[in-house]
Design a protein around this motif. Sequence first.
Motif, PDB file in Angstrom:
ATOM      1  N   GLY A 122       1.004  -1.192  -0.073  1.00 44.23           N
ATOM      2  CA  GLY A 122      -0.021  -0.008   0.080  1.00 44.23           C
ATOM      3  C   GLY A 122       0.862   1.168  -0.090  1.00 44.23           C
ATOM      4  N   VAL A 123       0.372   2.263  -0.639  1.00 44.28           N
ATOM      5  CA  VAL A 123       0.943   3.600  -0.682  1.00 44.28           C
ATOM      6  C   VAL A 123      -0.116   4.595  -0.260  1.00 44.28           C
ATOM      7  CG1 VAL A 123       1.807   5.391  -2.361  1.00 44.28           C
ATOM      8  CG2 VAL A 123       2.538   3.012  -2.640  1.00 44.28           C
ATOM      9  N   HIS A 124       0.377   5.644   0.673  1.00 44.05           N
ATOM     10  CA  HIS A 124      -0.467   6.634   1.194  1.00 44.05           C
ATOM     11  C   HIS A 124      -1.098   7.283   0.085  1.00 44.05           C
ATOM     12  CE1 HIS A 124      -1.793  10.215   2.827  1.00 44.05           C
ATOM     13  NE2 HIS A 124      -1.295   9.936   4.138  1.00 44.05           N
ATOM     14  N   SER A 159     -12.294  -6.055  -8.117  1.00 46.04           N
ATOM     15  CA  SER A 159     -12.616  -4.708  -8.592  1.00 46.04           C
ATOM     16  C   SER A 159     -11.434  -3.492  -8.424  1.00 46.04           C
ATOM     17  CB  SER A 159     -13.749  -4.036  -7.486  1.00 46.04           C
ATOM     18  OG  SER A 159     -12.978  -4.027  -6.200  1.00 46.04           O
ATOM     19  N   ASN A 160     -10.246  -4.338  -8.100  1.00 44.94           N
ATOM     20  CA  ASN A 160      -8.826  -3.491  -7.933  1.00 44.94           C
ATOM     21  C   ASN A 160      -8.270  -3.472  -9.030  1.00 44.94           C
ATOM     22  OD1 ASN A 160      -6.767  -1.983  -6.829  1.00 44.94           O
ATOM     23  ND2 ASN A 160      -6.654  -2.983  -5.268  1.00 44.94           N
ATOM     24  N   TYR A 161      -8.558  -2.544 -10.041  1.00 44.33           N
ATOM     25  CA  TYR A 161      -8.099  -2.317 -11.280  1.00 44.33           C
ATOM     26  C   TYR A 161      -6.871  -2.153 -11.408  1.00 44.33           C
ATOM     27  CZ  TYR A 161      -7.613  -1.195 -16.152  1.00 44.33           C
ATOM     28  OH  TYR A 161      -6.946  -0.764 -17.512  1.00 44.33           O
ATOM     29  N   ARG A 168      -0.028  -7.069 -13.736  1.00 42.45           N
ATOM     30  CA  ARG A 168       0.136  -7.032 -15.225  1.00 42.45           C
ATOM     31  C   ARG A 168       1.228  -6.375 -15.948  1.00 42.45           C
ATOM     32  NH1 ARG A 168      -5.498  -6.236 -15.338  1.00 42.45           N
ATOM     33  NH2 ARG A 168      -6.525  -8.267 -15.296  1.00 42.45           N
ATOM     34  N   LYS A 169       1.705  -5.550 -15.366  1.00 42.06           N
ATOM     35  CA  LYS A 169       2.806  -4.691 -16.075  1.00 42.06           C
ATOM     36  C   LYS A 169       4.075  -5.680 -15.649  1.00 42.06           C
ATOM     37  CE  LYS A 169       5.235  -0.169 -15.922  1.00 42.06           C
ATOM     38  NZ  LYS A 169       5.300   1.063 -15.263  1.00 42.06           N
ATOM     39  N   TYR A 170       3.954  -6.284 -14.704  1.00 38.86           N
ATOM     40  CA  TYR A 170       5.262  -7.274 -14.305  1.00 38.86           C
ATOM     41  C   TYR A 170       4.950  -8.763 -14.833  1.00 38.86           C
ATOM     42  CZ  TYR A 170       7.788  -3.500 -12.469  1.00 38.86           C
ATOM     43  OH  TYR A 170       8.588  -2.249 -12.150  1.00 38.86           O
TER      44      TYR A 170
HETATM   45  C1  LIG Z   1      -2.098  -0.373  -5.874  1.00 36.20           C
HETATM   46  C2  LIG Z   1      -1.111   0.763  -5.207  1.00 36.20           C
HETATM   47  C3  LIG Z   1       0.094   0.174  -4.270  1.00 36.20           C
HETATM   48  C4  LIG Z   1      -0.230   1.206  -6.674  1.00 36.20           C
HETATM   49  O1  LIG Z   1       0.538   2.285  -5.999  1.00 36.20           O
HETATM   50  P1  LIG Z   1       0.705   3.556  -6.739  1.00 36.20           P
HETATM   51  O2  LIG Z   1       1.953   4.361  -6.037  1.00 36.20           O
HETATM   52  O3  LIG Z   1      -0.360   4.303  -6.983  1.00 36.20           O
HETATM   53  O4  LIG Z   1       1.166   3.032  -8.273  1.00 36.20           O
HETATM   54  P2  LIG Z   1       2.129   3.575  -9.312  1.00 36.20           P
HETATM   55  O5  LIG Z   1       2.296   4.917  -9.501  1.00 36.20           O
HETATM   56  O6  LIG Z   1       3.571   2.913  -8.737  1.00 36.20           O
HETATM   57  O7  LIG Z   1       1.961   2.911 -10.640  1.00 36.20           O
HETATM   58  C5  LIG Z   1       2.387   1.480 -11.207  1.00 36.20           C
HETATM   59  C6  LIG Z   1       1.523   0.985 -12.275  1.00 36.20           C
HETATM   60  O8  LIG Z   1       0.319   0.675 -11.383  1.00 36.20           O
HETATM   61  C7  LIG Z   1      -0.704   0.740 -12.375  1.00 36.20           C
HETATM   62  N1  LIG Z   1      -1.891   1.833 -11.958  1.00 36.20           N
HETATM   63  C8  LIG Z   1      -1.341   2.523 -10.809  1.00 36.20           C
HETATM   64  N2  LIG Z   1      -2.372   3.353 -10.607  1.00 36.20           N
HETATM   65  C9  LIG Z   1      -3.438   3.023 -11.746  1.00 36.20           C
HETATM   66  C10 LIG Z   1      -4.642   3.707 -11.968  1.00 36.20           C
HETATM   67  N3  LIG Z   1      -5.294   4.539 -11.523  1.00 36.20           N
HETATM   68  N4  LIG Z   1      -5.288   3.117 -13.052  1.00 36.20           N
HETATM   69  C11 LIG Z   1      -4.686   2.176 -13.814  1.00 36.20           C
HETATM   70  N5  LIG Z   1      -3.540   1.465 -13.497  1.00 36.20           N
HETATM   71  C12 LIG Z   1      -3.053   2.025 -12.708  1.00 36.20           C
HETATM   72  C13 LIG Z   1      -0.154   1.268 -13.829  1.00 36.20           C
HETATM   73  O9  LIG Z   1       0.308  -0.133 -14.298  1.00 36.20           O
HETATM   74  C14 LIG Z   1       1.065   1.942 -13.273  1.00 36.20           C
HETATM   75  O10 LIG Z   1       2.263   1.644 -14.091  1.00 36.20           O
HETATM   76  P3  LIG Z   1       2.309   2.951 -15.379  1.00 36.20           P
HETATM   77  O11 LIG Z   1       2.381   4.312 -14.299  1.00 36.20           O
HETATM   78  O12 LIG Z   1       3.390   2.606 -16.112  1.00 36.20           O
HETATM   79  O13 LIG Z   1       0.758   3.057 -15.971  1.00 36.20           O
HETATM   80  C15 LIG Z   1      -1.723   1.930  -4.595  1.00 36.20           C
HETATM   81  O14 LIG Z   1      -2.786   2.401  -5.489  1.00 36.20           O
HETATM   82  C16 LIG Z   1      -2.501   1.609  -3.306  1.00 36.20           C
HETATM   83  O15 LIG Z   1      -1.838   1.640  -2.339  1.00 36.20           O
HETATM   84  N6  LIG Z   1      -3.714   1.116  -3.296  1.00 36.20           N
HETATM   85  C17 LIG Z   1      -4.566   0.916  -2.213  1.00 36.20           C
HETATM   86  C18 LIG Z   1      -4.005  -0.451  -1.512  1.00 36.20           C
HETATM   87  C19 LIG Z   1      -4.252  -1.616  -2.594  1.00 36.20           C
HETATM   88  O16 LIG Z   1      -5.012  -1.626  -3.225  1.00 36.20           O
HETATM   89  N7  LIG Z   1      -3.235  -2.269  -2.512  1.00 36.20           N
HETATM   90  C20 LIG Z   1      -3.245  -3.679  -3.481  1.00 36.20           C
HETATM   91  C21 LIG Z   1      -3.716  -4.787  -2.741  1.00 36.20           C
HETATM   92  S1  LIG Z   1      -3.898  -6.296  -3.711  1.00 36.20           S
END
Ligand SMILES: CC(C)(COP(=O)(O)OP(=O)(O)OC[C@H]1O[C@@H](n2cnc3c(N)ncnc32)[C@H](O)[C@@H]1OP(=O)(O)O)[C@@H](O)C(=O)NCCC(=O)NCCS
Length: 226
Positions: A122-124, A159-161, A168-170
């Motif tokens: 998770g990220v703030h 639902s966590n697209y 998927r990117k990885y």
């Molecule tokens: C999921 C999470 C960790 C991603 O972290 P983030 O810092 O927001 O994401 P990043 O900026 O590093 O993005 C990395 C990749 O994630 C995907 N991504 C991130 N946000 C996205 C969005 N709003 N829509 C679509 N893809 C997205 C993309 O593939 C992106 O790569 P790209 O920049 O080349 O398109 C963050 O949104 C989060 O903490 N969410 C709440 C907790 C959660 O859902 N954790 C996962 C549980 S399984």
Amino acid sequence: MITMGVITSTRIEWVYILEPMTLDDIDEVAAVERLCFSNPWPLAAYRRELRDSRGNYYIVLRDDPDADSASPVQYGSSTPRRQGRFAFWPLGRRDTRKTPPPIIGFAGMWHVLDEAHVTTIGVHPDYQGRGLGELLFLTMVEETIRRNATWLTLEVRVSNYSAQQLYRKYGFSIQGKRARYYTDNNEDAYIMWSESFKKPDYISRINDLRRRLHHKLSFVASGAAS
Ligand SMILES: CC(C)(COP(=O)(O)OP(=O)(O)OC[C@H]1O[C@@H](n2cnc3c(N)ncnc32)[C@H](O)[C@@H]1OP(=O)(O)O)[C@@H](O)C(=O)NCCC(=O)NCCS
């Protein structure tokens, strides 16, 4: 500890620090987790995970607000390894300051034999969309490879697209579903798996993604990108 920052001549202008999670971090991690998840872990679950540190790997990401005036040597006596515009400290170091910079992200996994499993990430919300979730996830991937495991797997809400897109990117793909896995709303989970880390072309893809991410973080930090 890994520290990343933009370097101009001899100074680091901003710093993100990746380091192992400790028991002292749990309250702060839980506070960030509550902003990220509708069903956060009980604190006891973190304590349990951190006590079994052999098979587990938990990290925190800190944003260092004092980095403007900081010299890299404050993090330890070793010289940071430079890679392009980033600096890295060897993973495993801990920031020894009395009040470490705030935690803005976290991730964890466990590892048994050939398999590793991402348990949380998770990220703030204020820091999302800058590549930091990817940095945490890449660190999980790298730790899996370092431990010589072949596969990395995880569950994610159907639902966590945005999280699914990150995986998927990885190269992760959906290989199954767990019905009503999440108890807060009975939502199903997709089970996603990496490709085999024994495949050289998969490792080169990850290396390529790492290079791009480091470039992107540098770009965002220098204010040249949104
Ligand atoms: C999921 C999470 C960790 C991603 O972290 P983030 O810092 O927001 O994401 P990043 O900026 O590093 O993005 C990395 C990749 O994630 C995907 N991504 C991130 N946000 C996205 C969005 N709003 N829509 C679509 N893809 C997205 C993309 O593939 C992106 O790569 P790209 O920049 O080349 O398109 C963050 O949104 C989060 O903490 N969410 C709440 C907790 C959660 O859902 N954790 C996962 C549980 S399984």
